[in-house]
Design a protein around this motif. Structure first.
Motif, short mmCIF file in Angstrom:
data_model
loop_
_atom_site.label_atom_id
_atom_site.label_comp_id
_atom_site.label_asym_id
_atom_site.label_seq_id
_atom_site.Cartn_x
_atom_site.Cartn_y
_atom_site.Cartn_z
N LYS A 105 5.00 6.27 0.08
CA LYS A 105 4.29 6.37 1.35
C LYS A 105 2.91 6.99 1.16
CE LYS A 105 4.85 7.90 6.13
NZ LYS A 105 5.73 8.59 7.11
N VAL A 158 0.39 4.51 0.02
CA VAL A 158 -0.08 3.69 1.13
C VAL A 158 -1.24 4.38 1.84
CG1 VAL A 158 0.54 2.69 3.37
CG2 VAL A 158 2.16 2.58 1.45
N TYR A 159 -1.12 5.70 2.06
CA TYR A 159 -2.20 6.45 2.68
C TYR A 159 -3.45 6.46 1.81
CZ TYR A 159 0.96 8.33 6.25
OH TYR A 159 1.83 8.47 7.30
N GLN A 183 -5.41 3.53 2.20
CA GLN A 183 -6.03 3.46 3.52
C GLN A 183 -7.11 4.51 3.73
OE1 GLN A 183 -2.74 3.76 6.23
NE2 GLN A 183 -1.89 1.79 5.67
N SER A 227 -7.16 6.37 8.25
CA SER A 227 -6.04 6.04 7.38
C SER A 227 -4.74 5.82 8.15
CB SER A 227 -5.83 7.16 6.35
OG SER A 227 -5.47 8.36 6.99
N GLU A 253 -3.05 0.93 10.78
CA GLU A 253 -2.53 -0.11 9.91
C GLU A 253 -2.30 -1.36 10.75
OE1 GLU A 253 1.33 -0.93 7.01
OE2 GLU A 253 0.87 1.10 7.72
N LYS A 291 0.80 -2.15 13.13
CA LYS A 291 1.63 -0.96 13.32
C LYS A 291 1.12 -0.17 14.53
CE LYS A 291 2.93 3.38 11.08
NZ LYS A 291 2.77 4.21 9.86
N ASP A 329 -6.94 -5.85 12.27
CA ASP A 329 -7.50 -5.62 10.94
C ASP A 329 -8.51 -4.50 11.02
OD1 ASP A 329 -7.92 -5.89 8.27
OD2 ASP A 329 -8.95 -7.83 8.36
#
Length: 365
Positions: free
Chosen positions: A34, A37-38, A41, A142, A145, A148, A161
């Motif tokens: 996880k 992923v951050y 971003q 960040s 998403e 989400k 996006d």
């Protein structure tokens, strides 16, 4: 005898360090998915490194005992398969003389695990949670998403996006009613951008070319549609940090703080089962290298297999049973009549007693 002890110790240390590298990498990677992923971003790589270092001590309290068992199973399984142990004993060398260097190393590793569990690991684990929370909050971009939902108070935001450092595309925003039971306002925008005041910790979302649908609660159920070239919405995201609880959770406390909390809780006549479970769990985990050594050694000699896959398979099964047993006992903290703080010691007692008995039987052959 020194040459023999060095031969056994060298094989153990090589297998131990290889095992701990693999196991620590695997367990750390499971916690970093996880976070990565951050990072992709916008969270800085420095925050990622700080988070990794913070969770490492607690992970080592799991991987060090496991690596001890893997090393014992691999090394002594190979030595037994090659009849090296039989040759040593034929020369008058006992099992305890063969294992004595490993016992000393395991004792030192147990002290290391105890120190990590009671002093270093818990505070750093608590720090790891706040590191990523602050990193995400200080870089609001960040948290967005595509697809989400982002929820803040009475607002839900979706985006299609994002690009650059602060550009949003295809923004859909829903403003809910006071009780969050229905949509009061539906806002869609072609593009948007995020403006952040890091000093005040305030985020402003600017939407361009907006279509607004206001829904009324009158009997007609009419909807008013409006168009706006630009709209601004402010979010005080820093309030999440300021409103965070000041009191540390028991799992993030050092040993002295935890024992102090137990003493104070007893003085006000409240149940201390959960705190005692946390205390006993740490010590039980810290002493697990001894249990893994005592049980792994006779099993390795009895299996007498050259293949490392057999030793790895047995070590995974035994470690899984041990850790799951302690976690299961920990889950009983809401049932104080079962005394889960004492049940936590059963895996250690069973592993050590069974291992000592099996080792004694082998030494008497």
């Amino acid at each position: 005898m020194k040459i023999l002890n060095w031969y056994v110790t060298r094989g153990f240390l090589v297998a131990f360090f290889m095992a701990i590298l693999v196991l620590t990498f695997g367990m750390t990677g499971a916690n970093l998915v996880k976070v990565l992923v951050y990072v992709s971003q916008g969270v800085s790589f420095w925050d990622f490194c700080r988070f990794t270092v913070s969770i490492l001590p607690i992970i080592l309290t799991f991987t060090v005992p496991w690596a001890v068992m893997v090393a014992v199973m691999v090394v002594f399984g190979r030595m037994s398969a090659d009849n090296e142990i039989t040759a040593m004993r034929a020369c008058g060398v006992s099992i305890m003389q063969i294992v004595s260097p490993i016992l000393i190393i395991t004792f030192l590793l147990t002290l290391l695990c105890l120190y990590l569990q009671v002093e270093i690991g818990p505070p750093l684990l608590g720090r790891s949670r706040s590191i990523m929370k602050e990193a995400v909050i200080n870089r609001p971009m960040s948290i967005f998403e595509p697809g989400k939902p982002i929820e803040y108070e009475d607002t839900i935001i979706y985006i299609d996006d994002k690009s650059g450092t602060n550009q949003l595309k295809g923004v859909q925003m829903y403003r809910m009613t006071d009780n969050n039971s229905a949509i009061a306002q539906d806002i869609s925008a072609e593009t948007g951008e995020i403006l952040v005041d890091e000093e005040k910790q305030v985020m402003t979302i600017v939407l361009y070319n907006c279509l607004i649908s206001d829904k009324f609660s009158d009997r007609t159920g009419s909807i008013e549609r409006l168009f706006s070239k630009e709209m601004r919405f402010g979010f005080d995201y820093g309030s999440e940090i300021n409103n965070a609880p000041v009191t540390n959770r028991a799992k993030f406390m050092r040993l002295t703080d935890l024992m102090g909390r137990i003493r104070l809780t007893r003085e006000i006549n409240r149940d201390t089962t959960e705190l005692e479970v946390e205390l006993n769990q740490r010590i039980a985990f810290a002493l697990s290298p001894v249990a893994f050594l005592l049980l792994g050694l006779p099993l390795a000699i009895r299996t007498s297999r050259r293949e490392t896959s057999v030793g790895l398979f047995l070590s995974v099964i035994l470690a899984g049973v041990f850790f799951l047993s302690i976690i299961l006992c920990e889950s009983l903290c809401s049932y104080p009549k079962l005394y889960p703080q004492y049940l936590l010691w059963l895996p250690n007692i069973i592993f050590q007693a069974l291992g000592a008995w099996m080792t004694y039987r082998i030494s008497q052959r």
